[in-house]
Scaffold this active site. Sequence first.
Site, PDB file in Angstrom:
ATOM      1  N   LYS A   1       0.840  -1.012  -0.120  1.00 43.96           N
ATOM      2  CA  LYS A   1      -0.093   0.177   0.001  1.00 43.96           C
ATOM      3  C   LYS A   1       0.941   1.083  -0.077  1.00 43.96           C
ATOM      4  O   LYS A   1       1.980   1.123   0.539  1.00 43.96           O
ATOM      5  CB  LYS A   1      -1.031   0.068   1.274  1.00 43.96           C
ATOM      6  CG  LYS A   1      -2.334   0.815   1.138  1.00 43.96           C
ATOM      7  CD  LYS A   1      -3.098  -0.006   0.259  1.00 43.96           C
ATOM      8  CE  LYS A   1      -4.503   0.652  -0.128  1.00 43.96           C
ATOM      9  NZ  LYS A   1      -5.574  -0.090  -0.592  1.00 43.96           N
TER      10      LYS A   1
ATOM     11  N   ASP B   1      -6.842   4.003  -4.828  1.00 43.83           N
ATOM     12  CA  ASP B   1      -7.562   3.794  -3.616  1.00 43.83           C
ATOM     13  C   ASP B   1      -8.074   5.152  -3.545  1.00 43.83           C
ATOM     14  O   ASP B   1      -8.345   6.062  -4.246  1.00 43.83           O
ATOM     15  CB  ASP B   1      -6.676   3.379  -2.461  1.00 43.83           C
ATOM     16  CG  ASP B   1      -7.256   2.971  -1.146  1.00 43.83           C
ATOM     17  OD1 ASP B   1      -7.473   1.841  -1.300  1.00 43.83           O
ATOM     18  OD2 ASP B   1      -7.550   3.763  -0.157  1.00 43.83           O
TER      19      ASP B   1
HETATM   20  P1  NDP Z   1     -12.912   7.145  -3.365  1.00 42.42           P
HETATM   21  O1  NDP Z   1     -11.646   8.227  -3.316  1.00 42.42           O
HETATM   22  O2  NDP Z   1     -13.233   7.228  -4.857  1.00 42.42           O
HETATM   23  O3  NDP Z   1     -14.011   7.651  -2.371  1.00 42.42           O
HETATM   24  C1  NDP Z   1     -14.108   7.707  -1.109  1.00 42.42           C
HETATM   25  C2  NDP Z   1     -15.471   8.262  -0.490  1.00 42.42           C
HETATM   26  O4  NDP Z   1     -15.132   7.873   0.720  1.00 42.42           O
HETATM   27  C3  NDP Z   1     -15.821   9.467  -0.813  1.00 42.42           C
HETATM   28  O5  NDP Z   1     -17.280   9.817  -1.031  1.00 42.42           O
HETATM   29  C4  NDP Z   1     -15.223  10.190   0.414  1.00 42.42           C
HETATM   30  O6  NDP Z   1     -15.903  11.460   0.627  1.00 42.42           O
HETATM   31  C5  NDP Z   1     -15.594   9.144   1.698  1.00 42.42           C
HETATM   32  N1  NDP Z   1     -14.401   9.488   2.658  1.00 42.42           N
HETATM   33  C6  NDP Z   1     -12.949   9.270   2.359  1.00 42.42           C
HETATM   34  N2  NDP Z   1     -12.440   9.515   3.458  1.00 42.42           N
HETATM   35  C7  NDP Z   1     -13.366   9.803   4.548  1.00 42.42           C
HETATM   36  C8  NDP Z   1     -13.354  10.010   5.753  1.00 42.42           C
HETATM   37  N3  NDP Z   1     -12.246   9.965   6.551  1.00 42.42           N
HETATM   38  N4  NDP Z   1     -14.675  10.057   6.286  1.00 42.42           N
HETATM   39  C9  NDP Z   1     -15.822   9.960   5.738  1.00 42.42           C
HETATM   40  N5  NDP Z   1     -15.871   9.916   4.404  1.00 42.42           N
HETATM   41  C10 NDP Z   1     -14.712   9.676   3.732  1.00 42.42           C
HETATM   42  O7  NDP Z   1     -12.284   5.896  -2.728  1.00 42.42           O
HETATM   43  P2  NDP Z   1     -12.652   4.488  -3.116  1.00 42.42           P
HETATM   44  O8  NDP Z   1     -14.043   4.393  -3.460  1.00 42.42           O
HETATM   45  O9  NDP Z   1     -11.632   3.803  -3.862  1.00 42.42           O
HETATM   46  O10 NDP Z   1     -12.433   3.768  -1.610  1.00 42.42           O
HETATM   47  C11 NDP Z   1     -13.419   3.479  -0.625  1.00 42.42           C
HETATM   48  C12 NDP Z   1     -12.911   2.427   0.363  1.00 42.42           C
HETATM   49  O11 NDP Z   1     -12.863   1.471  -0.475  1.00 42.42           O
HETATM   50  C13 NDP Z   1     -11.623   2.655   1.088  1.00 42.42           C
HETATM   51  O12 NDP Z   1     -11.756   2.091   2.343  1.00 42.42           O
HETATM   52  C14 NDP Z   1     -10.569   1.987   0.094  1.00 42.42           C
HETATM   53  O13 NDP Z   1      -9.576   1.437   0.839  1.00 42.42           O
HETATM   54  C15 NDP Z   1     -11.711   0.678  -0.321  1.00 42.42           C
HETATM   55  N6  NDP Z   1     -11.222  -0.096  -1.333  1.00 42.42           N
HETATM   56  C16 NDP Z   1     -11.067   0.491  -2.693  1.00 42.42           C
HETATM   57  C17 NDP Z   1     -10.809  -0.181  -3.798  1.00 42.42           C
HETATM   58  C18 NDP Z   1     -10.588   0.344  -5.018  1.00 42.42           C
HETATM   59  O14 NDP Z   1     -10.264  -0.418  -6.114  1.00 42.42           O
HETATM   60  N7  NDP Z   1     -10.520   1.694  -5.421  1.00 42.42           N
HETATM   61  C19 NDP Z   1     -10.702  -1.630  -3.513  1.00 42.42           C
HETATM   62  C20 NDP Z   1     -10.973  -2.313  -2.298  1.00 42.42           C
HETATM   63  C21 NDP Z   1     -11.227  -1.305  -1.245  1.00 42.42           C
HETATM   64  P3  NDP Z   1     -15.161  12.897   0.622  1.00 42.42           P
HETATM   65  O15 NDP Z   1     -15.254  12.973  -0.974  1.00 42.42           O
HETATM   66  O16 NDP Z   1     -15.969  14.008   0.964  1.00 42.42           O
HETATM   67  O17 NDP Z   1     -13.710  12.692   0.698  1.00 42.42           O
HETATM   68  O1  2IT Z   2      -8.054  -2.067  -1.321  1.00 38.00           O
HETATM   69  C1  2IT Z   2      -7.822  -2.307  -2.379  1.00 38.00           C
HETATM   70  O2  2IT Z   2      -7.844  -3.606  -2.451  1.00 38.00           O
HETATM   71  C2  2IT Z   2      -7.616  -1.336  -3.537  1.00 38.00           C
HETATM   72  N1  2IT Z   2      -7.346  -0.502  -3.319  1.00 38.00           N
HETATM   73  C3  2IT Z   2      -7.169  -2.030  -4.800  1.00 38.00           C
HETATM   74  C4  2IT Z   2      -5.796  -2.411  -5.082  1.00 38.00           C
HETATM   75  C5  2IT Z   2      -5.280  -2.583  -6.401  1.00 38.00           C
HETATM   76  O3  2IT Z   2      -4.228  -3.018  -6.491  1.00 38.00           O
HETATM   77  O4  2IT Z   2      -6.074  -2.663  -7.366  1.00 38.00           O
END
Ligand code: NDP
Ligand code: 2IT
Length: 445
Positions: free
Chosen positions: A125, A165
Amino acid sequence: MTYLEKAIENIKARNANEPEFIQAVEEVFTSLAPVIKQHPEFEKANILERIAEPERTIIFRVPWVNDKGELIVNRGFRIQFNGARGPYKGGFRFHPTVNLSILKFLGFEQTFKNSLTGRPIGGAKGGADFDPKGKSDAEIMRFCQSFMSELYRHIGPDIDVPAGDIGVGSREIGFLFGQYRRLTGAHESGVLTGKHIIYGGSHGRKEATGFGLLYFTKAMFEENNIELTGKTAVISGSGNVALYTAVKATEFGIKVLAMSDSSGYVYDPDGIDVPAMIELKEVRHGRIKEYLKDHPKAEFVEGLRNIWNLKCDIAFPCATQNDIDLKSAEKLVTNGVLAVCEGANMPTTYDAMKFLMDEGILLTPAKASNAGGVAISAVEMTQNSMRQSMTFEEVDAILKVIMNNIYKDCLAASRKYGFGHDLVAGANIASFIRVAEAMMLQGDY
Ligand code: NDP
Ligand code: 2IT
């Protein structure tokens, strides 16, 4: 003291200022007592303390110039947590809260999650304490270029393959890839995943985490003979994971009542208009409150965790870690929730998770149920190595198979080690054994 207790104590002492990391380690390790008992070779090799120590941590200066001409300094990180099963793999997070504890918990979780996909990828990460909110495209580009100017020497298609992420999507991956290409003089498409389709990305990667979450949820509901169609849901977050969770949930006949961002949530009694939400968040990069402009029946409620006060059948936390605390979990249970399905990483606090399980709420553990994203990242790597590209339908079919396999593997591990139907224990055990065995086979590295 048992070996397990001693290892936890040592890890806590060595990482005393890292609460999120300790939380993630304790959650995994508390499922392992019967595994350690049946496999004395793990204790002999001190595998617990080895598995909780990153192979390598890179911390670096990221200087960049903002639009006013001021020189700003951020801190960049890459944690190459475990390479036993393949090249280090995991996303970048750009968010002001980023620190070593958060990235270590994410790298640790990623290592186990990645092993569940069955693909040959290790765990990593990275990210920076950079806040992309309110920054111009040019500022984002300069930041990404500076970040990659240090990082490029540490990554590569067979070394370490980052992706997105929180705060890192296709735009950022494009700027990072461009700088990597400029510095190395090589178009190594397999060095990053989550790329745009036009230069080596994979169909279906954008949708994969959310879609995979629904495939996993469906498997769990089917096992328990509960119909998904007709259920109500709330989804925290409105980023990549939340949006495509909403798309597939709606397709499965679930009514999504509310979604949020860090300012609050919107509730729409008619069900969230998902295409409008995608347009607002993905295209216009707006705040969630703006949804009200074209949806007069919807309401906005301020606050970080208020979304969990809503009555729903399924809660999908898809924003960030420790989003559902004990109070939120109690509220969900009072309101009759059936299932909590984790899209974000470690979105439920440890006491909230225990409470939900004691109350008999169905729970999908993040390292299993959100593994679809990284699984399709691995499929993107495969396509890049072969210099071929698959159709959306081909990728989606692979995703379904992977998510169903993860479900079966977690259930089998849970039953084998005496935990019955406990998917949390099953995910921890199945993944731990894969990573630990890969490490053992490679000696004491
Ligand atoms: P994005 O940046 O696309 O979206 C994040 C969302 O969460 C936004 O709506 C944001 O709101 C909100 N958010 C972020 N930080 C906070 C906080 N501290 N408190 C409240 N709301 C918050 O991220 P992703 O959708 O990619 O990721 C979301 C989650 O999923 C994370 O935990 C990530 O680790 C996990 N994840 C992501 C993957 C991926 O492929 N992208 C795969 C697997 C897991 P705002 O815009 O207001 O900050
Ligand atoms: O938390 C996760 O699994 C991710 N943000 C995706 C990582 C990746 O390498 O696609």
